[in-house]
Design a protein around this motif. Structure first.
Motif, PDB file in Angstrom:
ATOM      1  N   ARG A  39       0.834  -1.205   0.000  1.00  0.00           N
ATOM      2  CA  ARG A  39       0.000   0.000   0.000  1.00  0.00           C
ATOM      3  C   ARG A  39       0.869   1.255   0.000  1.00  0.00           C
ATOM      4  N   GLU A  86     -11.895   1.335  -6.594  1.00  0.00           N
ATOM      5  CA  GLU A  86     -13.255   1.654  -6.167  1.00  0.00           C
ATOM      6  C   GLU A  86     -13.259   3.053  -5.579  1.00  0.00           C
ATOM      7  N   VAL A 132      -9.956   4.595  -4.059  1.00  0.00           N
ATOM      8  CA  VAL A 132      -9.084   3.617  -3.408  1.00  0.00           C
ATOM      9  C   VAL A 132      -8.696   2.515  -4.389  1.00  0.00           C
ATOM     10  N   ILE A 153      -7.598  -1.141  -5.119  1.00  0.00           N
ATOM     11  CA  ILE A 153      -7.874  -2.403  -4.432  1.00  0.00           C
ATOM     12  C   ILE A 153      -6.724  -3.374  -4.652  1.00  0.00           C
ATOM     13  N   GLN A 158      -5.156  -7.292  -3.672  1.00  0.00           N
ATOM     14  CA  GLN A 158      -5.519  -8.645  -3.245  1.00  0.00           C
ATOM     15  C   GLN A 158      -4.251  -9.399  -2.882  1.00  0.00           C
TER      16      GLN A 158
END
Length: 455
Positions: free
Chosen positions: A346, A402, A405, A407, A409
């Motif tokens: 992130r 989204e 933000v 996303i 995984q």
């Protein structure tokens, strides 16, 4: 070949006699008797060294080459020791010859550390404090330079060997040694306690994914996933801190690239060692003494796009070139790879956003994030943990956006606990989630292998 001592500037032009490196006109003076113990050896070495350097043409001697000079140095040292009535063993003579050769041709006292395969980093904090990294942990050595002038002379020799300059007016430099090791130099007045030199040694052995699995840097499943990702031409970012093993992992990933592809590498200091036959290596150029002529990574990325690359591998994203790298990834150069400094996947995305903004302040954030999602497929987080072992802590896939933000995984994580003696025990855990790039894996005939890797 060596006559009387001359200045550096006139060494090449002045003829010298083809006899000994000693100046025959200099008389020897008696000195103290035999040496015993390390302190006595150090004192004897200093006297012999000073008298030797006062009697030889150093500039011309260096032109002879290390091997050819060794025998002449030994004869000169024996003569000086005899004149001083200093008794030494054969091993001590060998040691003095090696130390003087290291000073003339290498990095002085730290030259043996460069030859030590167990040392990965050499950190010189002034003339008296030299640290090394072994097996991921720092330790203080008993090696030292005579004084800061001695250390500064070595630093200037390193810079001069690659056509750079380091002095009070230009007190920092990045350079590369002949073996490929990366060097950073900081001189006083910026370095308050004396000249600082940081050396990241060039690995002698090529490390692949399988080797990293054997060393516990990642699991077999993670290794297979990364091999598939590289073969499927995913755009990959390797994220981690300083010395975490980012470049080593990038080198390992690059071994999966098809040998028929044209690869262009761009680095500040060349560290990547690709084994494919069609590789073009580009390296940045710092400004000259007049502060002009600089070629930065952004310039090279722009130029690389005109060189018909199949893949672009950037050693490290540091600034404005981030925008151009994303552009390249989005315009038909799939399979590109790079590294950046960040603590988590992130954080890597946030750093990427900030670097793009720094070069293109007018771009809306939504457009930047959309471009990142389209360009970046996989983020690999690697860390040097407290026990000194470098481990891949996380493999995350960028799957969409989204709102505002991006996303992510997670495909693999390292779950660990620290024991009382400082050891870290843990497991590499697959999340079991279906990777988004399974479509690309199917295209390359690797879908079943990908499923097995995730299971």
């Amino acid at each position: 070949m060596f006559g009387r001592r001359v200045t550096e500037a006139s060494a090449a032009a002045e003829p010298v006699a083809p006899a000994s490196i000693l100046d025959a006109s200099t008389d020897a003076a008696p000195g103290p008797s035999s040496s015993s113990g390390e302190k006595t050896f150090a004192a004897s070495f200093k006297r012999i060294r000073d008298r030797l350097f006062a009697r030889i043409n150093v500039s011309a001697a260096i032109l002879r080459g290390r091997e050819q000079l060794a025998d002449e140095l030994r004869a000169a040292i024996v003569e000086i020791a005899a004149a001083e009535r200093t008794i030494m063993t054969v091993a001590e003579y060998d040691r003095i010859v090696a130390l003087i050769l290291d000073e003339m041709f290498g990095l002085g006292p730290v030259e043996p550390l460069l030859a030590d395969a167990s040392v990965t980093d050499i950190l010189i904090n002034g003339p008296q404090h030299i640290y090394v990294e072994r097996r991921g942990l720092l330790e203080l050595t008993n090696i030292s330079f005579r004084d800061n002038e001695h250390l500064t002379n070595v630093a200037q020799r390193i810079a001069a060997s690659v056509g750079r300059r380091v002095d009070e007016t230009s007190p920092t430099v990045d350079a590369r040694l002949a073996d490929g090791s990366r060097v950073n130099i900081v001189l006083p007045p910026l370095a308050l306690d004396g000249t600082c030199i940081s050396i990241r040694k060039f690995a002698k052995h090529r490390i692949g994914i399988s080797t990293m699995v054997q060393h516990g840097n990642l699991s077999p499943g993670m290794g297979r996933l990364l091999e598939i990702a590289a073969r499927c031409r995913l755009n990959i970012i390797v994220s981690g801190g300083t010395g975490s093993g980012k470049t080593t992992l990038l080198n390992a990933l690059s071994r999966m690239i098809d040998p028929g592809e044209r690869i262009i590498t761009i680095e500040d200091a060349a560290e990547l060692r690709l084994q494919q036959p069609h590789v073009v290596r580009l390296e940045t150029r710092p400004p000259n003494i007049e502060r002009s002529g600089e070629i930065n990574q952004r310039d090279l990325v722009k130029n690389a796009l005109r060189m018909r690359p199949d893949r672009i591998i950037l050693g490290e994203i540091r600034g404005a070139e981030a925008f151009d790298v994303l552009q390249a990834m989005n315009t038909g150069h799939d399979g590109s790879m790079t590294t950046l400094h960040a603590n988590t996947p992130r954080d890597a995305l946030v750093r990427l956003e900030n670097m793009v903004i720094s070069a293109n302040a007018g771009l809306p954030m939504q457009a930047i994030r959309s471009q990142i999602v389209s360009a970046v497929h996989l983020i690999i987080q690697i860390s040097r943990m407290r026990d000194g072992v470098r481990r891949v802590q996380q493999i995350s896939e960028v799957i969409g956006i989204e709102g505002e933000v991006i996303i992510l995984q997670d495909l693999f994580n390292f779950a660990f606990e620290e024991t009382h003696d400082g050891r870290i025990i843990g497991n590499f855990v697959s999340t079991g989630l279906r990777p988004r790039f399974v479509v690309q894996a199917r295209y390359y005939g690797l879908e079943e292998e990908l499923k097995q890797a995730m299971s």
